[in-house]
Scaffold this active site. Structure first.
Site, PDB file in Angstrom:
ATOM      1  N   LYS A  56       0.845  -1.199   0.000  1.00  0.00           N
ATOM      2  CA  LYS A  56       0.000   0.000   0.000  1.00  0.00           C
ATOM      3  C   LYS A  56       0.882   1.252   0.000  1.00  0.00           C
ATOM      4  O   LYS A  56       0.646   2.200  -0.748  1.00  0.00           O
ATOM      5  CB  LYS A  56      -0.942  -0.013   1.218  1.00  0.00           C
ATOM      6  CG  LYS A  56      -2.048  -1.068   1.103  1.00  0.00           C
ATOM      7  CD  LYS A  56      -2.845  -1.248   2.396  1.00  0.00           C
ATOM      8  CE  LYS A  56      -3.862  -2.382   2.233  1.00  0.00           C
ATOM      9  NZ  LYS A  56      -4.649  -2.667   3.452  1.00  0.00           N
ATOM     10  N   GLN A  65      -4.580  -1.542   9.803  1.00  0.00           N
ATOM     11  CA  GLN A  65      -4.548  -2.869   9.190  1.00  0.00           C
ATOM     12  C   GLN A  65      -5.104  -3.919  10.150  1.00  0.00           C
ATOM     13  O   GLN A  65      -4.751  -3.940  11.332  1.00  0.00           O
ATOM     14  CB  GLN A  65      -3.108  -3.219   8.762  1.00  0.00           C
ATOM     15  CG  GLN A  65      -2.974  -4.505   7.964  1.00  0.00           C
ATOM     16  CD  GLN A  65      -3.624  -4.442   6.583  1.00  0.00           C
ATOM     17  OE1 GLN A  65      -3.771  -3.365   5.997  1.00  0.00           O
ATOM     18  NE2 GLN A  65      -4.031  -5.582   6.061  1.00  0.00           N
ATOM     19  N   ASP A  88     -10.897   3.060   4.438  1.00  0.00           N
ATOM     20  CA  ASP A  88     -11.264   1.641   4.354  1.00  0.00           C
ATOM     21  C   ASP A  88     -12.787   1.462   4.335  1.00  0.00           C
ATOM     22  O   ASP A  88     -13.279   0.373   4.017  1.00  0.00           O
ATOM     23  CB  ASP A  88     -10.709   0.880   5.574  1.00  0.00           C
ATOM     24  CG  ASP A  88      -9.498   0.020   5.241  1.00  0.00           C
ATOM     25  OD1 ASP A  88      -9.354  -0.374   4.076  1.00  0.00           O
ATOM     26  OD2 ASP A  88      -8.707  -0.258   6.168  1.00  0.00           O
TER      27      ASP A  88
HETATM   28  N1  GUN Z   1      -6.944  -6.875   6.392  1.00  0.00           N
HETATM   29  C1  GUN Z   1      -7.317  -7.592   5.317  1.00  0.00           C
HETATM   30  N2  GUN Z   1      -7.874  -6.787   4.390  1.00  0.00           N
HETATM   31  C2  GUN Z   1      -7.839  -5.540   4.890  1.00  0.00           C
HETATM   32  C3  GUN Z   1      -8.262  -4.267   4.395  1.00  0.00           C
HETATM   33  O1  GUN Z   1      -8.804  -4.120   3.290  1.00  0.00           O
HETATM   34  N3  GUN Z   1      -8.045  -3.201   5.218  1.00  0.00           N
HETATM   35  C4  GUN Z   1      -7.490  -3.338   6.447  1.00  0.00           C
HETATM   36  N4  GUN Z   1      -7.336  -2.250   7.166  1.00  0.00           N
HETATM   37  N5  GUN Z   1      -7.093  -4.495   6.930  1.00  0.00           N
HETATM   38  C5  GUN Z   1      -7.265  -5.589   6.155  1.00  0.00           C
END
Ligand code: GUN
Length: 293
Positions: A52, A96, A119
């Site tokens: 990311k 995350q 998110d």
């Molecule tokens: N863990 C697995 N997928 C995601 C996501 O799209 N965002 C976040 N913050 N954590 C994750």
């Protein structure tokens, strides 16, 4: 059979975003700034957050990675979230998941400023999504919609079967595919670990979105001809013969199911890269909203 090429489409989206950022720079405007908070040392989470942050650099965004130890308390994490909420430099941020067991995930997600919640996990944004209001759509579901859109896959009147009811993928996907829009307007069945006779349901599906995390779960005899397959599974299978010590595989028996499918996403290179591209898109949207406030 046509491959829904998430790697290719995500690169196109990143180029589109990079062009917008270049224009922002020309106009002397602040560029979008994404922060990512990661608690602990989970290998997969570190890989995702690393991608990311690298993608931010590629499109010209600013990015900040906040790494906290596995022993971080809920109070310490909430304090960090508050700092990000009030920092005018940060347009959007993510925490995350998963978080260590001493931390209540719901409490953390509710502490994020909904205007910075790229998110789309805050209940206010999730509720807006369910009510067709403009908001941040969670990145993985958003990426799946974008893939269906760019390949012009017909969804109206189709029977979509979603496998898995996670808050991140299955639940929002089931809502979005039933919305009155394109992609959407389909009749949705949400299946999960307690569903009985799942094959009876999947063989009726025109579109299957599998977000279970069980390698090879969906087999050729569980689908009908010309089905559209979206494989959201990303499981690391240990494999000593590989340099990394594992390989990545999806929920779908790709070799056999692809022979019956009209469209199918590969793993890797399908939904995964789309998730990152749409997180960037949400961050761009956050920047535009902050500028217009
Ligand atoms: N863990 C697995 N997928 C995601 C996501 O799209 N965002 C976040 N913050 N954590 C994750």
């Amino acid at each position: 059979m046509e491959i829904l090429d998430g790697k290719k489409i995500s690169n196109q989206i990143k180029e589109e975003i990079a062009a917008e950022v270049a224009q922002m720079k020309e106009r002397g405007e602040k560029v979008p700034h994404l922060a990512a908070v990661i608690v602990g040392n989970d290998g997969a989470s570190l890989t995702y957050v690393g991608s990311k942050v690298r993608s931010c650099e590629r499109v010209g965004f600013e990015s900040t990675m906040v790494r906290l130890p596995n022993t971080t308390s809920e109070q310490e994490l909430l304090k960090k979230i508050h700092e990000l909420n009030v920092d005018p430099n940060i347009d959007g941020f993510i925490v995350q998941l998963p978080l260590p067991p001493q931390i209540d995930t719901q409490r953390v997600l509710m502490a994020v400023d909904p205007d910075k919640d790229v998110d789309g996990f805050h209940p206010m944004n999730f509720g807006k999504m369910a009510l067709d209001m403009s908001t941040f759509i969670p990145a993985t579901p958003f990426g799946i919609l974008e893939l269906l859109d760019r390949y012009q896959v017909e969804t109206q009147g189709k029977h979509t079967v979603v496998i898995g009811r996670s808050h991140i993928v299955g639940r929002p996907m089931s809502i979005l595919m039933g919305r009155k829009s394109f992609p959407g307007n389909s009749t949705v069945t949400l299946t999960h670990s307690r569903t009985k006779n799942i094959s009876q349901i999947t063989t009726q599906a025109d579109i299957i979105i599998s977000a279970l995390g069980v390698p090879g779960f969906l087999k050729a005899e569980m689908v009908k001809d010309d089905v559209v397959i979206i494989d959201v599974g990303i499981t690391r299978v240990p494999d000593e013969s590989r340099e990394r010590g594992y390989y990545i595989t999806g929920d779908v028996d790709f070799e056999n199911v692809s022979k019956k499918a009209s469209y199918i996403t590969p793993v890797p290179g399908g939904v995964g890269p789309m998730t990152i591209a749409m997180l960037l898109k949400n961050t761009l949207l956050a920047r535009e909203r902050h500028r217009n406030r």
